[in-house]
Design a protein around this motif. Structure first.
Motif, PDB file in Angstrom:
ATOM      1  N   PRO A   1       0.807  -1.226   0.000  1.00 43.01           N
ATOM      2  CA  PRO A   1       0.000   0.000   0.000  1.00 43.01           C
ATOM      3  C   PRO A   1       0.840   1.276   0.000  1.00 43.01           C
ATOM      4  CG  PRO A   1      -0.247  -1.200   2.078  1.00 43.01           C
ATOM      5  CD  PRO A   1       0.566  -2.066   1.161  1.00 43.01           C
ATOM      6  N   HIS A   2       1.980   1.255   0.675  1.00 40.58           N
ATOM      7  CA  HIS A   2       2.849   2.440   0.677  1.00 40.58           C
ATOM      8  C   HIS A   2       3.385   2.697  -0.729  1.00 40.58           C
ATOM      9  CE1 HIS A   2       5.751   5.411   1.973  1.00 40.58           C
ATOM     10  NE2 HIS A   2       6.683   4.726   1.345  1.00 40.58           N
ATOM     11  N   HIS A   3       3.847   1.651  -1.401  1.00 39.28           N
ATOM     12  CA  HIS A   3       4.400   1.816  -2.743  1.00 39.28           C
ATOM     13  C   HIS A   3       3.322   2.204  -3.746  1.00 39.28           C
ATOM     14  CE1 HIS A   3       8.049  -0.915  -1.701  1.00 39.28           C
ATOM     15  NE2 HIS A   3       8.199   0.317  -1.261  1.00 39.28           N
ATOM     16  N   LEU A   4       2.155   1.581  -3.647  1.00 38.23           N
ATOM     17  CA  LEU A   4       1.059   1.946  -4.545  1.00 38.23           C
ATOM     18  C   LEU A   4       0.657   3.403  -4.323  1.00 38.23           C
ATOM     19  CD1 LEU A   4      -0.913   1.059  -6.732  1.00 38.23           C
ATOM     20  CD2 LEU A   4      -2.444   0.255  -4.911  1.00 38.23           C
ATOM     21  N   GLY A   5       0.597   3.815  -3.075  1.00 45.23           N
ATOM     22  CA  GLY A   5       0.299   5.221  -2.770  1.00 45.23           C
ATOM     23  C   GLY A   5       1.346   6.159  -3.340  1.00 45.23           C
ATOM     24  N   ARG A   6       2.602   5.758  -3.262  1.00 47.53           N
ATOM     25  CA  ARG A   6       3.697   6.580  -3.793  1.00 47.53           C
ATOM     26  C   ARG A   6       3.579   6.740  -5.303  1.00 47.53           C
ATOM     27  NH1 ARG A   6       9.414   7.336  -2.286  1.00 47.53           N
ATOM     28  NH2 ARG A   6       9.989   9.106  -3.557  1.00 47.53           N
ATOM     29  N   ILE A   7       3.234   5.654  -5.993  1.00 49.27           N
ATOM     30  CA  ILE A   7       3.048   5.722  -7.446  1.00 49.27           C
ATOM     31  C   ILE A   7       1.961   6.742  -7.774  1.00 49.27           C
ATOM     32  CG2 ILE A   7       2.219   4.466  -9.477  1.00 49.27           C
ATOM     33  CD1 ILE A   7       3.416   1.894  -8.157  1.00 49.27           C
ATOM     34  N   ILE A   8       0.821   6.605  -7.115  1.00 44.59           N
ATOM     35  CA  ILE A   8      -0.321   7.477  -7.394  1.00 44.59           C
ATOM     36  C   ILE A   8      -0.001   8.925  -7.053  1.00 44.59           C
ATOM     37  CG2 ILE A   8      -2.715   7.984  -6.754  1.00 44.59           C
ATOM     38  CD1 ILE A   8      -3.016   4.869  -6.429  1.00 44.59           C
ATOM     39  N   VAL A   9       0.621   9.163  -5.907  1.00 34.70           N
ATOM     40  CA  VAL A   9       0.976  10.539  -5.517  1.00 34.70           C
ATOM     41  C   VAL A   9       1.947  11.144  -6.525  1.00 34.70           C
ATOM     42  CG1 VAL A   9       2.256  11.895  -3.801  1.00 34.70           C
ATOM     43  CG2 VAL A   9       0.450  10.322  -3.067  1.00 34.70           C
ATOM     44  N   ASN A  10       2.935  10.383  -6.967  1.00 34.95           N
ATOM     45  CA  ASN A  10       3.899  10.922  -7.933  1.00 34.95           C
ATOM     46  C   ASN A  10       3.214  11.298  -9.244  1.00 34.95           C
ATOM     47  OD1 ASN A  10       5.846  10.475  -6.013  1.00 34.95           O
ATOM     48  ND2 ASN A  10       6.997   8.985  -7.192  1.00 34.95           N
ATOM     49  N   LEU A  11       2.299  10.455  -9.721  1.00 42.49           N
ATOM     50  CA  LEU A  11       1.612  10.758 -10.971  1.00 42.49           C
ATOM     51  C   LEU A  11       0.621  11.907 -10.803  1.00 42.49           C
ATOM     52  CD1 LEU A  11       1.028   7.190 -12.438  1.00 42.49           C
ATOM     53  CD2 LEU A  11       2.953   8.739 -12.800  1.00 42.49           C
ATOM     54  N   LEU A  12      -0.064  11.953  -9.673  1.00 40.76           N
ATOM     55  CA  LEU A  12      -0.983  13.068  -9.408  1.00 40.76           C
ATOM     56  C   LEU A  12      -0.226  14.387  -9.290  1.00 40.76           C
ATOM     57  CD1 LEU A  12      -3.624  11.730  -6.874  1.00 40.76           C
ATOM     58  CD2 LEU A  12      -4.080  12.793  -9.083  1.00 40.76           C
ATOM     59  N   THR A  13       0.906  14.366  -8.612  1.00 43.24           N
ATOM     60  CA  THR A  13       1.718  15.574  -8.477  1.00 43.24           C
ATOM     61  C   THR A  13       2.128  16.093  -9.843  1.00 43.24           C
ATOM     62  OG1 THR A  13       2.528  14.888  -6.310  1.00 43.24           O
ATOM     63  CG2 THR A  13       3.848  16.527  -7.488  1.00 43.24           C
TER      64      THR A  13
ATOM     65  N   GLY B   1      10.295  11.723  -9.780  1.00 43.59           N
ATOM     66  CA  GLY B   1       8.991  11.162  -9.448  1.00 43.59           C
ATOM     67  C   GLY B   1       8.474  10.129 -10.432  1.00 43.59           C
ATOM     68  N   LEU B   2       8.568  10.412 -11.722  1.00 46.03           N
ATOM     69  CA  LEU B   2       8.062   9.473 -12.718  1.00 46.03           C
ATOM     70  C   LEU B   2       8.937   8.228 -12.800  1.00 46.03           C
ATOM     71  CD1 LEU B   2       6.928  11.883 -15.576  1.00 46.03           C
ATOM     72  CD2 LEU B   2       5.568  10.873 -13.727  1.00 46.03           C
ATOM     73  N   SER B   3      10.240   8.400 -12.625  1.00 45.08           N
ATOM     74  CA  SER B   3      11.148   7.259 -12.622  1.00 45.08           C
ATOM     75  C   SER B   3      10.862   6.355 -11.421  1.00 45.08           C
ATOM     76  CB  SER B   3      12.593   7.755 -12.581  1.00 45.08           C
ATOM     77  OG  SER B   3      13.484   6.670 -12.495  1.00 45.08           O
ATOM     78  N   ILE B   4      10.628   6.955 -10.279  1.00 49.70           N
ATOM     79  CA  ILE B   4      10.293   6.181  -9.073  1.00 49.70           C
ATOM     80  C   ILE B   4       8.977   5.442  -9.291  1.00 49.70           C
ATOM     81  CG2 ILE B   4       9.549   6.397  -6.669  1.00 49.70           C
ATOM     82  CD1 ILE B   4      11.657   8.702  -6.450  1.00 49.70           C
ATOM     83  N   ALA B   5       7.986   6.116  -9.844  1.00 48.85           N
ATOM     84  CA  ALA B   5       6.688   5.482 -10.099  1.00 48.85           C
ATOM     85  C   ALA B   5       6.855   4.263 -11.008  1.00 48.85           C
ATOM     86  CB  ALA B   5       5.719   6.485 -10.723  1.00 48.85           C
ATOM     87  N   ARG B   6       7.630   4.401 -12.061  1.00 50.24           N
ATOM     88  CA  ARG B   6       7.837   3.274 -12.982  1.00 50.24           C
ATOM     89  C   ARG B   6       8.566   2.134 -12.279  1.00 50.24           C
ATOM     90  NH1 ARG B   6       9.798   3.667 -19.153  1.00 50.24           N
ATOM     91  NH2 ARG B   6       7.557   3.562 -19.517  1.00 50.24           N
ATOM     92  N   GLY B   7       9.594   2.451 -11.515  1.00 53.67           N
ATOM     93  CA  GLY B   7      10.338   1.406 -10.798  1.00 53.67           C
ATOM     94  C   GLY B   7       9.464   0.641  -9.815  1.00 53.67           C
ATOM     95  N   LEU B   8       8.619   1.351  -9.088  1.00 53.31           N
ATOM     96  CA  LEU B   8       7.722   0.692  -8.135  1.00 53.31           C
ATOM     97  C   LEU B   8       6.673  -0.149  -8.854  1.00 53.31           C
ATOM     98  CD1 LEU B   8       7.253   3.543  -5.505  1.00 53.31           C
ATOM     99  CD2 LEU B   8       8.563   1.411  -5.235  1.00 53.31           C
ATOM    100  N   ALA B   9       6.147   0.347  -9.966  1.00 52.56           N
ATOM    101  CA  ALA B   9       5.177  -0.440 -10.736  1.00 52.56           C
ATOM    102  C   ALA B   9       5.826  -1.717 -11.259  1.00 52.56           C
ATOM    103  CB  ALA B   9       4.608   0.393 -11.883  1.00 52.56           C
TER     104      ALA B   9
ATOM    105  N   VAL C   1      15.501   8.707 -15.146  1.00 53.52           N
ATOM    106  CA  VAL C   1      15.946   9.466 -13.977  1.00 53.52           C
ATOM    107  C   VAL C   1      16.495  10.818 -14.421  1.00 53.52           C
ATOM    108  CG1 VAL C   1      17.609   9.544 -12.087  1.00 53.52           C
ATOM    109  CG2 VAL C   1      16.460   7.399 -12.638  1.00 53.52           C
ATOM    110  N   GLY C   2      16.004  11.871 -13.813  1.00 49.64           N
ATOM    111  CA  GLY C   2      16.490  13.217 -14.069  1.00 49.64           C
ATOM    112  C   GLY C   2      15.911  13.901 -15.295  1.00 49.64           C
ATOM    113  N   TRP C   3      15.065  13.217 -16.075  1.00 50.15           N
ATOM    114  CA  TRP C   3      14.509  13.837 -17.282  1.00 50.15           C
ATOM    115  C   TRP C   3      13.518  14.925 -16.902  1.00 50.15           C
ATOM    116  CZ3 TRP C   3       9.756  14.698 -19.535  1.00 50.15           C
ATOM    117  CH2 TRP C   3       9.784  15.152 -20.857  1.00 50.15           C
ATOM    118  N   ARG C   4      13.625  16.047 -17.586  1.00 43.88           N
ATOM    119  CA  ARG C   4      12.669  17.154 -17.446  1.00 43.88           C
ATOM    120  C   ARG C   4      12.354  17.640 -18.837  1.00 43.88           C
ATOM    121  NH1 ARG C   4      15.031  21.027 -12.954  1.00 43.88           N
ATOM    122  NH2 ARG C   4      13.322  22.251 -13.748  1.00 43.88           N
ATOM    123  N   GLU C   5      11.108  17.964 -19.067  1.00 45.76           N
ATOM    124  CA  GLU C   5      10.661  18.334 -20.413  1.00 45.76           C
ATOM    125  C   GLU C   5      11.482  19.463 -21.010  1.00 45.76           C
ATOM    126  OE1 GLU C   5       6.587  19.280 -22.845  1.00 45.76           O
ATOM    127  OE2 GLU C   5       6.594  19.501 -20.688  1.00 45.76           O
ATOM    128  N   ASP C   6      11.777  20.451 -20.217  1.00 47.06           N
ATOM    129  CA  ASP C   6      12.518  21.606 -20.720  1.00 47.06           C
ATOM    130  C   ASP C   6      13.745  21.803 -19.851  1.00 47.06           C
ATOM    131  OD1 ASP C   6      13.506  24.017 -21.593  1.00 47.06           O
ATOM    132  OD2 ASP C   6      11.640  25.122 -21.318  1.00 47.06           O
TER     133      ASP C   6
END
Length: 127
Positions: free
Chosen positions: A6-18, A88-96, A64-69
Motif C-alpha cells: 500500500p505504501h508503494h502503490l500510494g507513492r506511485i499514485i501521488v507521484n503521478l498526481l503531483t 517522481g516518474l522514474s520512481i513510479a515506474r520502478g515501483l510499478a 531518472v532526471g529527465w525534465r521536459e525543458d
C-alpha cells in the motif's frame, strides 16, 4: 483483488498526481480512474487536460532526471509549484515494475493520461 504494497502503490499514485497537478492547465479537473483490461490486469489512469509531452518523449519522461525543458531552472516555475528534480516518474515506474506492472503515458482526445498497469487476481507467486 490487487496485491500491492500500500505504501508503494500510494507513492506511485501521488507521484503521478503531483505531475498532473503541476502540468494541468489552471482551473481544469484531473480525472482518476481504474479499469480492468485484458485478463487480470488493472489500469489506474490519471488524466489531465494538458498537452502532455512530445510523442518522442513519452518513454524518456520516465528516465531518472529527465525534465521536459532543460532550460527550466526556477524552483517554483508554475504557480508556485516546484518543478522537481525529475525523479517522481522514474520512481513510479520502478515501483510499478517491482509489482509486475508498468507505467506509461499517452495522448488522448481529452488530454494527457498517465497509466499504471498492474496485474491483479490471486496472490503473487514467489517461487
Amino acid at each position: 483483488m490487487l496485491w500491492a504494497d500500500p505504501h508503494h502503490l500510494g507513492r506511485i499514485i501521488v507521484n503521478l498526481l503531483t505531475n498532473a497537478i503541476r502540468h494541468a492547465p489552471r482551473g481544469t479537473e484531473i480525472v482518476v480512474s481504474a479499469t480492468e483490461i485484458e485478463r487480470n490486469r488493472l489500469v489506474l489512469g490519471i488524466l489531465d487536460h494538458g498537452a502532455g509531452v512530445a510523442v518522442e518523449d513519452l518513454d524518456r519522461m520516465f528516465d531518472v532526471g529527465w525534465r521536459e525543458d532543460a532550460a527550466r531552472t526556477s524552483p517554483a516555475d508554475h504557480d508556485g509549484v516546484a518543478s522537481g528534480a525529475g525523479l517522481g516518474l522514474s520512481i513510479a515506474r520502478g515501483l510499478a515494475r517491482a509489482h509486475g506492472g508498468e507505467v506509461f503515458a499517452e495522448h488522448t482526445d481529452d488530454g494527457f493520461r498517465m497509466n499504471v498497469l498492474l496485474p491483479f487476481g490471486g496472490a503473487p507467486d514467489h517461487t
